[in-house]
Scaffold this motif. Sequence first.
Motif, mmCIF file in Angstrom:
data_model
loop_
_atom_site.group_PDB
_atom_site.id
_atom_site.type_symbol
_atom_site.label_atom_id
_atom_site.label_comp_id
_atom_site.label_asym_id
_atom_site.label_seq_id
_atom_site.Cartn_x
_atom_site.Cartn_y
_atom_site.Cartn_z
ATOM 1 N N PRO A 157 0.821 -1.218 0.000
ATOM 2 C CA PRO A 157 0.000 0.000 0.000
ATOM 3 C C PRO A 157 0.854 1.268 0.000
ATOM 4 N N GLY A 158 0.640 2.121 -0.972
ATOM 5 C CA GLY A 158 1.363 3.383 -1.059
ATOM 6 C C GLY A 158 2.736 3.293 -1.689
ATOM 7 N N GLU A 159 3.234 2.080 -1.941
ATOM 8 C CA GLU A 159 4.606 1.912 -2.444
ATOM 9 C C GLU A 159 4.770 2.472 -3.854
ATOM 10 N N LEU A 160 3.838 2.149 -4.740
ATOM 11 C CA LEU A 160 3.927 2.641 -6.113
ATOM 12 C C LEU A 160 3.730 4.149 -6.165
ATOM 13 N N GLU A 161 2.770 4.658 -5.399
ATOM 14 C CA GLU A 161 2.525 6.097 -5.377
ATOM 15 C C GLU A 161 3.752 6.860 -4.887
ATOM 16 N N ASN A 162 4.405 6.337 -3.868
ATOM 17 C CA ASN A 162 5.601 7.001 -3.338
ATOM 18 C C ASN A 162 6.726 7.008 -4.361
ATOM 19 N N TYR A 163 6.881 5.897 -5.078
ATOM 20 C CA TYR A 163 7.933 5.843 -6.098
ATOM 21 C C TYR A 163 7.658 6.865 -7.196
ATOM 22 N N LEU A 164 6.438 6.913 -7.683
ATOM 23 C CA LEU A 164 6.096 7.827 -8.772
ATOM 24 C C LEU A 164 6.218 9.288 -8.344
ATOM 25 N N SER A 165 5.895 9.575 -7.097
ATOM 26 C CA SER A 165 5.967 10.970 -6.640
ATOM 27 C C SER A 165 7.402 11.474 -6.547
ATOM 28 N N SER A 166 8.345 10.560 -6.379
ATOM 29 C CA SER A 166 9.751 10.960 -6.256
ATOM 30 C C SER A 166 10.555 10.761 -7.539
ATOM 31 N N SER A 167 9.934 10.172 -8.563
ATOM 32 C CA SER A 167 10.643 9.897 -9.820
ATOM 33 C C SER A 167 10.886 11.174 -10.604
ATOM 34 N N GLN A 168 12.011 11.227 -11.316
ATOM 35 C CA GLN A 168 12.379 12.385 -12.097
ATOM 36 C C GLN A 168 12.133 12.201 -13.597
ATOM 37 N N LEU A 169 11.501 11.093 -13.986
ATOM 38 C CA LEU A 169 11.332 10.816 -15.410
ATOM 39 C C LEU A 169 10.479 11.863 -16.131
ATOM 40 N N GLN A 170 9.546 12.472 -15.440
ATOM 41 C CA GLN A 170 8.702 13.487 -16.093
ATOM 42 C C GLN A 170 9.524 14.695 -16.539
ATOM 43 N N GLN A 171 10.658 14.890 -15.899
ATOM 44 C CA GLN A 171 11.555 15.977 -16.291
ATOM 45 C C GLN A 171 12.640 15.493 -17.241
ATOM 46 N N GLY A 172 12.527 14.234 -17.676
ATOM 47 C CA GLY A 172 13.511 13.696 -18.612
ATOM 48 C C GLY A 172 14.845 13.387 -17.955
ATOM 49 N N ALA A 173 14.814 13.078 -16.660
ATOM 50 C CA ALA A 173 16.030 12.732 -15.941
ATOM 51 C C ALA A 173 15.966 11.263 -15.507
ATOM 52 N N ALA A 174 17.117 10.708 -15.162
ATOM 53 C CA ALA A 174 17.169 9.300 -14.765
ATOM 54 C C ALA A 174 16.293 9.056 -13.545
ATOM 55 N N PRO A 175 15.584 7.910 -13.499
ATOM 56 C CA PRO A 175 14.701 7.603 -12.369
ATOM 57 C C PRO A 175 15.485 7.354 -11.093
#
Length: 241
Positions: A223-241
């Motif tokens: 619970p919450g694991e995927l959401e937490n990963y996506l919220s901290s990922s930098q891929l939307q800015q075109g940077a390494a995850p």
Amino acid sequence: MFRSVFSLSLLLISGCTCTSHLPPQAEISMPDAHTLMFKGDTRIDSVKQLLAIADKAPAPISRLVITSRGGNPSGGMMLGEWLHQQQIELEVREICAGSCANYVFTAAKSVKVEANSVIGFNGGAWQQHWDKPWYTFLVPDFDQHKCLSVAEWRQRENAFFKRIGVREEITIMGQVPPFQQQISSKKLWGYRADDLSKFGLHQVYFSMNTAPQTQVAILQFAPGELENYLSSSQLQQGAAP
């Protein structure tokens, strides 16, 4: 000297998969006036053939039935762009994997996964250890559209996912610690329907009679694991995850 030259020649010939060993063209048909069927790899020329048929169709195409194990990422994005722009409904028959999962499955208006069919991801532009092989620079007229450099592929893929409104991380989660431990010996992974919605896919419908998951590992998240990963990922800015 002859042996060295001969060995290098064999290496070049075996490595030129973009030009010398292309998969066969896809099978394309129209079972009715509003439906296209596509079976095969996402070769650029095959996708262009499908788009030409759609353009000449007597009525607007609203549905695509696909069977594909993936292939060319540029061809996959080309097909996905068309699905997204035309708001095409997708029906997966048997399998949609690799670039089909990355760029076609994610871009459709809605998706119906038929009985005994699978969606399988196996990586994308941001996975590790991707680059243009050194020998491509020695081959005249090398297919630039199939073997993109890492930078070119990442730029195109990042722009693609921004346009369709889906999180790009969907292409790599099976290779991200600690989730990669769930893959084991399987080469493909998939997601539960409720997790797909967290990536931005809200209209995916699976048949009650799903395929045996012998070739696809369905990722499980606390619970919450995927959401937490996506919220901290930098891929939307075109940077390494």
